[in-house]
Write a protein that holds these residues in place. Structure first.
Motif, PDB file in Angstrom:
ATOM      1  N   ILE A   1       0.863  -1.180   0.000  1.00 54.99           N
ATOM      2  CA  ILE A   1       0.000   0.000   0.000  1.00 54.99           C
ATOM      3  C   ILE A   1       0.901   1.233   0.000  1.00 54.99           C
ATOM      4  CG2 ILE A   1      -1.719   1.331   1.269  1.00 54.99           C
ATOM      5  CD1 ILE A   1      -2.876  -1.236   0.328  1.00 54.99           C
ATOM      6  N   GLU A   2       0.634   2.149  -0.894  1.00 49.79           N
ATOM      7  CA  GLU A   2       1.285   3.454  -0.894  1.00 49.79           C
ATOM      8  C   GLU A   2       0.209   4.479  -0.596  1.00 49.79           C
ATOM      9  OE1 GLU A   2       3.415   4.035  -4.522  1.00 49.79           O
ATOM     10  OE2 GLU A   2       4.773   2.372  -4.110  1.00 49.79           O
ATOM     11  N   TYR A   3       0.536   5.488   0.214  1.00 49.90           N
ATOM     12  CA  TYR A   3      -0.491   6.439   0.619  1.00 49.90           C
ATOM     13  C   TYR A   3       0.064   7.851   0.739  1.00 49.90           C
ATOM     14  CZ  TYR A   3       1.610   5.705   5.221  1.00 49.90           C
ATOM     15  OH  TYR A   3       2.486   5.606   6.258  1.00 49.90           O
ATOM     16  N   THR A   4      -0.854   8.787   0.648  1.00 50.06           N
ATOM     17  CA  THR A   4      -0.585  10.188   0.946  1.00 50.06           C
ATOM     18  C   THR A   4      -1.705  10.668   1.850  1.00 50.06           C
ATOM     19  OG1 THR A   4      -1.783  10.963  -1.000  1.00 50.06           O
ATOM     20  CG2 THR A   4       0.583  10.643  -1.249  1.00 50.06           C
ATOM     21  N   ALA A   5      -1.393  11.616   2.684  1.00 50.68           N
ATOM     22  CA  ALA A   5      -2.399  12.219   3.553  1.00 50.68           C
ATOM     23  C   ALA A   5      -2.053  13.691   3.685  1.00 50.68           C
ATOM     24  CB  ALA A   5      -2.416  11.540   4.916  1.00 50.68           C
ATOM     25  N   ASP A   6      -3.061  14.531   3.506  1.00 47.54           N
ATOM     26  CA  ASP A   6      -2.871  15.970   3.636  1.00 47.54           C
ATOM     27  C   ASP A   6      -4.218  16.609   3.924  1.00 47.54           C
ATOM     28  OD1 ASP A   6      -4.180  15.880   1.172  1.00 47.54           O
ATOM     29  OD2 ASP A   6      -2.385  16.343   0.017  1.00 47.54           O
ATOM     30  N   GLU A   7      -4.359  17.893   3.671  1.00 49.38           N
ATOM     31  CA  GLU A   7      -5.621  18.574   3.961  1.00 49.38           C
ATOM     32  C   GLU A   7      -6.775  18.028   3.130  1.00 49.38           C
ATOM     33  OE1 GLU A   7      -3.628  20.947   0.727  1.00 49.38           O
ATOM     34  OE2 GLU A   7      -2.951  20.192   2.634  1.00 49.38           O
ATOM     35  N   ASN A   8      -6.482  17.278   2.093  1.00 52.19           N
ATOM     36  CA  ASN A   8      -7.526  16.682   1.251  1.00 52.19           C
ATOM     37  C   ASN A   8      -7.906  15.273   1.682  1.00 52.19           C
ATOM     38  OD1 ASN A   8      -7.644  18.964  -0.486  1.00 52.19           O
ATOM     39  ND2 ASN A   8      -5.751  18.267  -1.418  1.00 52.19           N
ATOM     40  N   GLY A   9      -7.309  14.757   2.749  1.00 45.34           N
ATOM     41  CA  GLY A   9      -7.673  13.437   3.257  1.00 45.34           C
ATOM     42  C   GLY A   9      -6.599  12.395   3.045  1.00 45.34           C
ATOM     43  N   PHE A  10      -6.963  11.161   3.305  1.00 50.19           N
ATOM     44  CA  PHE A  10      -6.073  10.006   3.183  1.00 50.19           C
ATOM     45  C   PHE A  10      -6.376   9.311   1.867  1.00 50.19           C
ATOM     46  CE2 PHE A  10      -5.151   5.494   3.769  1.00 50.19           C
ATOM     47  CZ  PHE A  10      -3.879   5.537   4.288  1.00 50.19           C
ATOM     48  N   HIS A  11      -5.343   9.073   1.056  1.00 50.18           N
ATOM     49  CA  HIS A  11      -5.520   8.437  -0.248  1.00 50.18           C
ATOM     50  C   HIS A  11      -4.543   7.270  -0.353  1.00 50.18           C
ATOM     51  CE1 HIS A  11      -7.969  11.836  -1.466  1.00 50.18           C
ATOM     52  NE2 HIS A  11      -7.053  12.609  -0.921  1.00 50.18           N
ATOM     53  N   ALA A  12      -5.095   6.078  -0.473  1.00 48.61           N
ATOM     54  CA  ALA A  12      -4.275   4.875  -0.558  1.00 48.61           C
ATOM     55  C   ALA A  12      -4.365   4.267  -1.950  1.00 48.61           C
ATOM     56  CB  ALA A  12      -4.744   3.854   0.478  1.00 48.61           C
ATOM     57  N   GLN A  13      -3.260   3.656  -2.372  1.00 47.67           N
ATOM     58  CA  GLN A  13      -3.216   2.956  -3.650  1.00 47.67           C
ATOM     59  C   GLN A  13      -2.557   1.607  -3.435  1.00 47.67           C
ATOM     60  OE1 GLN A  13      -0.932   5.511  -6.150  1.00 47.67           O
ATOM     61  NE2 GLN A  13      -2.667   6.799  -6.685  1.00 47.67           N
ATOM     62  N   GLY A  14      -3.120   0.595  -4.061  1.00 48.04           N
ATOM     63  CA  GLY A  14      -2.566  -0.739  -3.984  1.00 48.04           C
ATOM     64  C   GLY A  14      -3.286  -1.643  -4.961  1.00 48.04           C
ATOM     65  N   ALA A  15      -2.583  -2.611  -5.501  1.00 47.53           N
ATOM     66  CA  ALA A  15      -3.158  -3.489  -6.512  1.00 47.53           C
ATOM     67  C   ALA A  15      -4.323  -4.312  -5.967  1.00 47.53           C
ATOM     68  CB  ALA A  15      -2.084  -4.423  -7.066  1.00 47.53           C
ATOM     69  N   HIS A  16      -4.347  -4.600  -4.670  1.00 48.06           N
ATOM     70  CA  HIS A  16      -5.394  -5.452  -4.110  1.00 48.06           C
ATOM     71  C   HIS A  16      -6.588  -4.672  -3.569  1.00 48.06           C
ATOM     72  CE1 HIS A  16      -3.479  -4.102  -0.507  1.00 48.06           C
ATOM     73  NE2 HIS A  16      -4.507  -4.529   0.169  1.00 48.06           N
ATOM     74  N   ILE A  17      -6.524  -3.325  -3.547  1.00 51.32           N
ATOM     75  CA  ILE A  17      -7.646  -2.537  -3.047  1.00 51.32           C
ATOM     76  C   ILE A  17      -8.773  -2.611  -4.054  1.00 51.32           C
ATOM     77  CG2 ILE A  17      -8.435  -0.217  -2.431  1.00 51.32           C
ATOM     78  CD1 ILE A  17      -5.630   0.366  -1.443  1.00 51.32           C
ATOM     79  N   PRO A  18      -9.957  -3.030  -3.640  1.00 51.42           N
ATOM     80  CA  PRO A  18     -11.056  -3.165  -4.592  1.00 51.42           C
ATOM     81  C   PRO A  18     -11.487  -1.817  -5.161  1.00 51.42           C
ATOM     82  CG  PRO A  18     -11.796  -3.700  -2.371  1.00 51.42           C
ATOM     83  CD  PRO A  18     -10.341  -3.399  -2.292  1.00 51.42           C
ATOM     84  N   THR A  19     -11.893  -1.828  -6.402  1.00 52.22           N
ATOM     85  CA  THR A  19     -12.423  -0.635  -7.058  1.00 52.22           C
ATOM     86  C   THR A  19     -13.833  -0.948  -7.539  1.00 52.22           C
ATOM     87  OG1 THR A  19     -11.498  -1.301  -9.179  1.00 52.22           O
ATOM     88  CG2 THR A  19     -10.150   0.154  -7.825  1.00 52.22           C
ATOM     89  N   PRO A  20     -14.690   0.061  -7.617  1.00 55.13           N
ATOM     90  CA  PRO A  20     -16.054  -0.203  -8.078  1.00 55.13           C
ATOM     91  C   PRO A  20     -16.051  -0.564  -9.562  1.00 55.13           C
ATOM     92  CG  PRO A  20     -15.722   2.142  -7.801  1.00 55.13           C
ATOM     93  CD  PRO A  20     -14.489   1.455  -7.287  1.00 55.13           C
ATOM     94  N   PRO A  21     -16.992  -1.389  -9.965  1.00 51.94           N
ATOM     95  CA  PRO A  21     -17.055  -1.734 -11.388  1.00 51.94           C
ATOM     96  C   PRO A  21     -17.484  -0.513 -12.193  1.00 51.94           C
ATOM     97  CG  PRO A  21     -18.953  -2.612 -10.233  1.00 51.94           C
ATOM     98  CD  PRO A  21     -18.039  -2.033  -9.195  1.00 51.94           C
ATOM     99  N   PRO A  22     -17.142  -0.468 -13.475  1.00 50.48           N
ATOM    100  CA  PRO A  22     -17.557   0.668 -14.287  1.00 50.48           C
ATOM    101  C   PRO A  22     -19.077   0.685 -14.449  1.00 50.48           C
ATOM    102  CG  PRO A  22     -16.526  -1.004 -15.661  1.00 50.48           C
ATOM    103  CD  PRO A  22     -16.366  -1.438 -14.236  1.00 50.48           C
ATOM    104  N   ILE A  23     -19.627   1.886 -14.631  1.00 51.30           N
ATOM    105  CA  ILE A  23     -21.073   2.018 -14.854  1.00 51.30           C
ATOM    106  C   ILE A  23     -21.382   1.483 -16.242  1.00 51.30           C
ATOM    107  CG2 ILE A  23     -22.970   3.677 -15.083  1.00 51.30           C
ATOM    108  CD1 ILE A  23     -21.465   5.488 -13.135  1.00 51.30           C
ATOM    109  N   PRO A  24     -22.353   0.579 -16.360  1.00 55.40           N
ATOM    110  CA  PRO A  24     -22.701   0.044 -17.683  1.00 55.40           C
ATOM    111  C   PRO A  24     -23.122   1.162 -18.633  1.00 55.40           C
ATOM    112  CG  PRO A  24     -23.711  -1.266 -15.950  1.00 55.40           C
ATOM    113  CD  PRO A  24     -23.111  -0.061 -15.293  1.00 55.40           C
ATOM    114  N   GLU A  25     -22.817   0.992 -19.901  1.00 54.72           N
ATOM    115  CA  GLU A  25     -23.080   2.016 -20.902  1.00 54.72           C
ATOM    116  C   GLU A  25     -24.552   2.400 -20.964  1.00 54.72           C
ATOM    117  OE1 GLU A  25     -22.291   4.979 -23.355  1.00 54.72           O
ATOM    118  OE2 GLU A  25     -20.791   3.754 -22.358  1.00 54.72           O
TER     119      GLU A  25
END
Length: 138
Positions: free
Chosen positions: A71-95
């Motif tokens: 996990i790689e992350y940044t945190a600042d006045e805009n909040g905590f933002h994490a990135q990682g290959a295993h973090i789930p992402t929402p599926p794309p909205i169907p066309e």
């Protein structure tokens, strides 16, 4: 590990580093014998709401099946933002749904709710009706 006695194995620290500066900036890192590693750096920054902290970091560990998790992350006045290959992402909205949302004209009540949501909290909930009991303390 002896499961019956409840004793846990000793996990040593391979390396450890910590550095702090008078200006408030810092860095630290460590690595353990069982594959856990952590590193982070941060510094204070003046922001619109006062002083904030800007932090960047990374940690990794082996999952129970041996897969490396990072996990790689940044945190600042805009909040905590994490990135990682295993973090789930929402599926794309169907066309089809995307087209339907784009074609949906604004309703008659949309403007009314936008005005309500933009009112400051004090305007919506102030006055004698909201807290009629002057002796009640929260």
């Amino acid at each position: 590990m002896d499961l019956k006695s409840g004793a846990k194995p000793f996990i040593g620290i391979r390396s450890q580093q910590k550095d702090t500066s008078p200006d408030g900036s810092y860095t630290f890192s460590y690595e353990t014998e069982n594959g856990i590693s952590v590193s982070e750096s941060g510094y204070p920054q003046a922001g619109p709401q006062g002083q904030t902290e800007v932090v960047q970091g990374r940690f990794s560990y082996p999952a129970p099946d041996g897969t490396p998790i990072t996990i790689e992350y940044t945190a600042d006045e805009n909040g905590f933002h994490a990135q990682g290959a295993h973090i789930p992402t929402p599926p794309p909205i169907p066309e089809a749904i995307r087209r339907a949302l784009a074609a949906n004209p604004p309703g008659p009540d949309d403007e009314k709710y936008e005005k309500y949501d933009r009112q400051p909290f004090q305007q919506r909930f102030s006055g004698p009706v909201y807290n009629a009991n002057p002796y009640r303390r929260f």
